[in-house]
Design an enzyme around this catalytic site. Structure first.
Site: not given
Ligand code: GLY
Length: 158
Positions: A72, A49, A18, A69-70
């Site tokens: 989500g 997220d 992300t 980020t990470g």
């Molecule tokens: N952070 C992006 C996702 O979890 O889709």
């Protein structure tokens, strides 16, 4: 015959793609955006997220905003970006708010911290911060004073 899901993909901490951007102009107006490819190996139909305002991104024009980020789904569980805005509203710096936001996620996952979450945030004064679970999360700050590469401090040290 009963079918059970054996969905347990091995996901390393690099599985986050992300990109988040936060901006403030010279009038103090704030903006933010995030874009993602989503997590690899996620179950069909699951959602991260990034597309959920309040989870992967939230901007309050009176306070500031973070982006994440990470993994989500862990950010969604704490409505992480909304939480960080509320912490800044109560007086925390962007750095302190990012740290508390990550710690809320850690509290829900103490037995298995094998994933990455990173937040960056900016407040109405233009102060910035960043924090993450795993080491190695970097972010860049541009301002009229120049620009800098920053390595966010992390809960797990190198
Ligand atoms: N952070 C992006 C996702 O979890 O889709």
């Amino acid at each position: 015959m009963e079918k059970t899901s054996k969905y347990q993909p091995v996901i390393n901490i690099e599985n986050h793609d992300t990109i988040g951007m936060l901006a403030i102009d010279n009038k103090g107006d704030l903006a933010g955006a995030c874009t993602t490819s989503g997590m690899a190996y996620k179950m069909a139909g699951s959602i991260g997220d990034s597309p959920i305002i309040g989870a992967g991104l939230f901007i309050d024009y009176e306070v500031g905003g973070p982006t994440a980020t990470g993994v989500g789904k862990e950010v969604v569980r704490t409505v992480g970006s909304f939480l960080i805005v509320e912490l800044m509203r109560q007086g925390k710096t962007p750095q302190e708010a990012c740290e508390e936001g990550v710690k809320r996620i850690i509290e829900k996952n103490e037995e298995k911290l094998d994933f990455q979450i990173g937040f960056i945030a900016i407040n109405k004064k233009g102060e910035t911060g960043g924090y993450c679970i795993q080491p190695g999360f970097t972010y860049r700050v541009f301002s009229e004073k120049g620009h800098s590469n920053n390595t966010a401090s992390s809960y797990i040290s190198t």
